[in-house]
Design an enzyme around this catalytic site. Structure first.
Site, PDB file in Angstrom:
ATOM      1  N   ARG A  17      17.758 -15.056   5.448  1.00 24.12           N
ATOM      2  CA  ARG A  17      17.051 -16.272   4.723  1.00 24.12           C
ATOM      3  C   ARG A  17      15.593 -15.693   4.462  1.00 24.12           C
ATOM      4  O   ARG A  17      14.884 -16.266   3.927  1.00 24.12           O
ATOM      5  CB  ARG A  17      16.693 -17.206   5.955  1.00 24.12           C
ATOM      6  CG  ARG A  17      18.064 -18.218   5.836  1.00 24.12           C
ATOM      7  CD  ARG A  17      18.137 -19.225   6.707  1.00 24.12           C
ATOM      8  NE  ARG A  17      18.419 -18.788   8.119  1.00 24.12           N
ATOM      9  CZ  ARG A  17      17.961 -19.516   9.452  1.00 24.12           C
ATOM     10  NH1 ARG A  17      17.374 -20.356   9.359  1.00 24.12           N
ATOM     11  NH2 ARG A  17      18.508 -18.885  10.531  1.00 24.12           N
ATOM     12  N   LYS A  24      14.707  -7.486   8.388  1.00 25.75           N
ATOM     13  CA  LYS A  24      14.035  -8.644   8.967  1.00 25.75           C
ATOM     14  C   LYS A  24      13.036  -8.008   9.933  1.00 25.75           C
ATOM     15  O   LYS A  24      11.927  -8.460   9.763  1.00 25.75           O
ATOM     16  CB  LYS A  24      14.803  -9.953   9.480  1.00 25.75           C
ATOM     17  CG  LYS A  24      13.919 -10.841  10.084  1.00 25.75           C
ATOM     18  CD  LYS A  24      14.656 -12.094  10.398  1.00 25.75           C
ATOM     19  CE  LYS A  24      15.702 -12.017  11.804  1.00 25.75           C
ATOM     20  NZ  LYS A  24      16.158 -13.155  11.920  1.00 25.75           N
ATOM     21  N   SER A 112      14.545  -9.919  21.351  1.00 28.69           N
ATOM     22  CA  SER A 112      14.939  -9.726  20.072  1.00 28.69           C
ATOM     23  C   SER A 112      14.072  -9.151  19.348  1.00 28.69           C
ATOM     24  O   SER A 112      12.769  -9.412  19.374  1.00 28.69           O
ATOM     25  CB  SER A 112      15.526 -11.191  19.688  1.00 28.69           C
ATOM     26  OG  SER A 112      16.635 -11.388  20.322  1.00 28.69           O
ATOM     27  N   ASN A 237      13.084 -16.490  11.152  1.00 26.43           N
ATOM     28  CA  ASN A 237      14.138 -16.367  10.062  1.00 26.43           C
ATOM     29  C   ASN A 237      13.784 -16.527   8.779  1.00 26.43           C
ATOM     30  O   ASN A 237      14.426 -16.107   7.815  1.00 26.43           O
ATOM     31  CB  ASN A 237      15.185 -17.397  10.488  1.00 26.43           C
ATOM     32  CG  ASN A 237      15.865 -17.322  11.837  1.00 26.43           C
ATOM     33  OD1 ASN A 237      16.314 -16.087  12.220  1.00 26.43           O
ATOM     34  ND2 ASN A 237      15.639 -18.342  12.668  1.00 26.43           N
ATOM     35  N   ARG A 354     -17.220   2.090   0.844  1.00 26.93           N
ATOM     36  CA  ARG A 354     -16.072   2.799   0.689  1.00 26.93           C
ATOM     37  C   ARG A 354     -15.792   3.990   1.901  1.00 26.93           C
ATOM     38  O   ARG A 354     -16.946   4.248   2.379  1.00 26.93           O
ATOM     39  CB  ARG A 354     -15.610   3.328  -0.714  1.00 26.93           C
ATOM     40  CG  ARG A 354     -15.274   2.170  -1.745  1.00 26.93           C
ATOM     41  CD  ARG A 354     -14.915   2.839  -3.036  1.00 26.93           C
ATOM     42  NE  ARG A 354     -13.952   3.981  -2.968  1.00 26.93           N
ATOM     43  CZ  ARG A 354     -14.335   4.830  -3.984  1.00 26.93           C
ATOM     44  NH1 ARG A 354     -15.101   4.780  -5.113  1.00 26.93           N
ATOM     45  NH2 ARG A 354     -13.141   5.720  -4.034  1.00 26.93           N
ATOM     46  N   ALA A 401     -31.553  -0.704 -10.662  1.00 26.95           N
ATOM     47  CA  ALA A 401     -30.336  -1.468 -11.126  1.00 26.95           C
ATOM     48  C   ALA A 401     -29.573  -0.532 -12.182  1.00 26.95           C
ATOM     49  O   ALA A 401     -30.046  -0.020 -12.919  1.00 26.95           O
ATOM     50  CB  ALA A 401     -30.726  -2.749 -11.799  1.00 26.95           C
ATOM     51  N   SER A 426     -34.132   1.907 -13.485  1.00 32.74           N
ATOM     52  CA  SER A 426     -32.777   1.528 -13.770  1.00 32.74           C
ATOM     53  C   SER A 426     -32.205   2.187 -14.824  1.00 32.74           C
ATOM     54  O   SER A 426     -32.626   2.819 -15.629  1.00 32.74           O
ATOM     55  CB  SER A 426     -33.237  -0.040 -14.393  1.00 32.74           C
ATOM     56  OG  SER A 426     -33.925  -0.910 -13.303  1.00 32.74           O
ATOM     57  N   GLY A 444     -36.691   4.841 -16.246  1.00 31.83           N
ATOM     58  CA  GLY A 444     -35.255   4.068 -16.373  1.00 31.83           C
ATOM     59  C   GLY A 444     -34.942   4.603 -17.592  1.00 31.83           C
ATOM     60  O   GLY A 444     -35.484   5.176 -18.403  1.00 31.83           O
TER      61      GLY A 444
END
Ligand code: UD1
Ligand code: MG
Length: 479
Positions: A17, A24, A112, A237, A354, A401, A426, A444
């Site tokens: 199922r 499973k 189980s 299940n 990261r 930026a 920037s 910039g």
């Protein structure tokens, strides 16, 4: 004296199922395989050994579980064995396959692989009920017991046998106390009874549950150890049941954190999972930590006192120091290397940290800023639309930026060093390897390919040309 404990985990079933390509018991709840949840609980009981009975997808199950528990940092101290059951002729037949791997002097607990939320405390209660010479059955009462084996007691309330749904008469089907599928039984008795099982029943299977009547016949006491928490015996299940138990598990985890003082905006909208590499989900929080809704924590996360996590953040393998603020929609994943966020830092919204991002005190990382393998010293700021990869950034640096470190030449990665008090304008491209000397300024729009001296102004862009009184072309009339 208590007998040594050996665990048998039945995990040979197909799980039709689930409609999955994978067995499973390898389906994941909170990022961890169902079978691994069961093994973790067994390990808490200080079992001597665990025998896992595999069948459907046996090779995949064995490889995944052996890898997870052989890995560095795995906390399974017990001896782990696999035995195969081919074909699958019932739960009694499954446990029969484990008999050669069991020692005679032990107490055996049968579990189980698809029942993940049983607690070690509950199993300890079952073991205490079994002692060294009794059989103990974990039972619960269910308003709708359909499908389960029923606990048949005599007038004195003593357990006589278990009758399966398909073999039960109307009176037996009316019994609401069911067998959870979990029992504790002395190994020497178990072995003897299993050898006498027959498959003379409605399903033509060897039922483990038939050994209960054998125990009664042999005068071995059978104790029904009844608990109230149905979730602890709930098996999985289908995808829906998996999701429902996942929610129940997550609610348990968020309640535990709240009991320690964590301020969760909504305990129902919280997730703590193992990460994709298998690092166990763990979240430890100092005092007065606030967590808004829909945050997902994976792997190992620590959050210092007074820190706040905004809504909809994904946070993995990071240590966040006190009073830091993680604004909504921030993604942090330290993977194996980790990420450090300093005290009082402001991160996000929409920031991405990261592996190897190390941020000092009061660092500001604003929207759409990505930081990878870079150190930012105290007070450094990168507030908008920027990339810092393989960079060493000094104290109080302001990084404008749209600026990026060009850290990859297509073959190798190179480092950018930005010394203290530098101001990067920037839309700059810092082509690594390159060092911007302390206190310097980069105009910039500059592309910087050569290192600069301390205090210098660097401008590396096409010179501006302005033509006065210039006339735009005029539209020609159509002919
Ligand atoms: C079993 C019990 C039932 C109990 C219920 C609780 C028996 C005969 N019945 O029924 O009394 O109320 O669990 O959930 O034990 N398995 C194998 N090999 C097999 C058959 C099963 O490894 O040949 C494994 C399954 O993968 C599963 C576990 O044993 O993990 C239980 O099997 P399942 O078919 O779900 O038993 P139930 O019919 O639910
Ligand atoms: Mg079942």
């Amino acid at each position: 004296m208590t007998a040594p404990l050996d665990i048998v985990i039945m995990a040979a079933g197909k799980g039709t199922r689930m409609k999955s390509r994978h067995p499973k018991v390898l389906q994941k709840l909170a990022g961890r395989a169902l079978l691994q949840h069961v093994l973790d609980t067994a390990a808490q009981l200080k079992a001597r050994s665990a025998v896992v009975v595999t069948g459907h997808g046996a090779a995949e199950v064995e490889a995944a579980i052996a890898a997870a528990n052989g890995a560095e940092g795995a906390d399974i101290a017990m001896d782990l064995k696999f035995v195969r059951q081919e074909p699958q002729l019932g739960t009694g037949h499954a446990v029969q396959q484990a008999v050669p791997a069991l020692k005679d002097d032990g107490l055996v607990v049968v579990l189980s692989g698809d029942v993940p939320l049983t607690t070690a405390d509950t199993l300890q209660g079952l073991l205490d009920a079994a002692g060294s010479d009794k059989m103990a059955l974990l039972t619960v009462t269910m308003p709708d017991p359909t499908g389960y084996g029923r606990i048949v007691r005599n007038e004195a309330g003593t357990v006589q046998r278990i009758v399966e749904q398909k073999d039960a008469n109307d009176a037996e089907r009316a019994i609401t106390e069911i067998y959870s599928g979990i029992m504790a039984v002395p190994a020497r008795h178990l072995t003897a009874w299993l050898s006498k099982l027959s498959n003379n029943n409605a399903q033509g299977e060897y039922y483990l549950t038939d050994i209960v009547a054998m125990a009664v016949a042999d005068g071995v006491p059978v104790v029904g150890h009844r608990i109230a928490d149905v979730l602890q015996v709930a098996g999985i299940n289908s995808p829906l049941q998996l999701a429902e138990l996942e929610r129940a598990h997550q609610l348990r985890q968020s309640r535990q954190l709240m009991e320690q003082g964590v301020r969760m905006a909504d305990p129902a909208r919280f997730d703590l999972r193992d990460d994709v590499r298998g690092t166990k989900g763990s979240l430890s929080c100092g005092q007065d930590v606030e967590i808004d809704v829909n945050c997902v924590f994976t792997g190992h996360v620590t959050i210092g006192a007074g820190a706040r996590i905004g809504a909809n953040c994904h946070i993995s393998n990071v240590s966040i120091a006190e009073d830091a603020v993680i604004h909504p929609f921030t993604h942090i994943d330290g993977e194996k290397v980790g990420v450090e966020v300093g005290a009082g830092a402001l991160i996000g919204p929409f920031a991405r940290l990261r592996p190897g991002a190390k941020l000092g005190r009061e660092v500001h990382i604003g929207n759409f800023v990505e930081v990878k393998n870079s150190t930012l010293a105290d007070g450094a700021k990168a507030n908008h639309l920027a990339y810092l990869g393989d960079a060493t950034v000094g104290e109080r640096v302001n990084y404008g930026a749209g600026s990026i470190t060009a850290n990859y030449d297509g073959v190798n990665k190179h480092r950018t060093v930005i010394e203290a008090d530098v101001h990067i304008g920037s839309n700059c491209v810092l082509v690594a390897p390159v060092t911007i000397g302390a206190g310097g300024t980069v105009g910039g729009g500059s592309t910087v390919t050569k290192s600069t001296e301390a205090g210098a102004l660097t401008v590396g862009r096409g010179k501006q040309v302005s033509i006065s009184n210039w006339n735009r072309p005029e539209k020609q009339p159509k002919v």
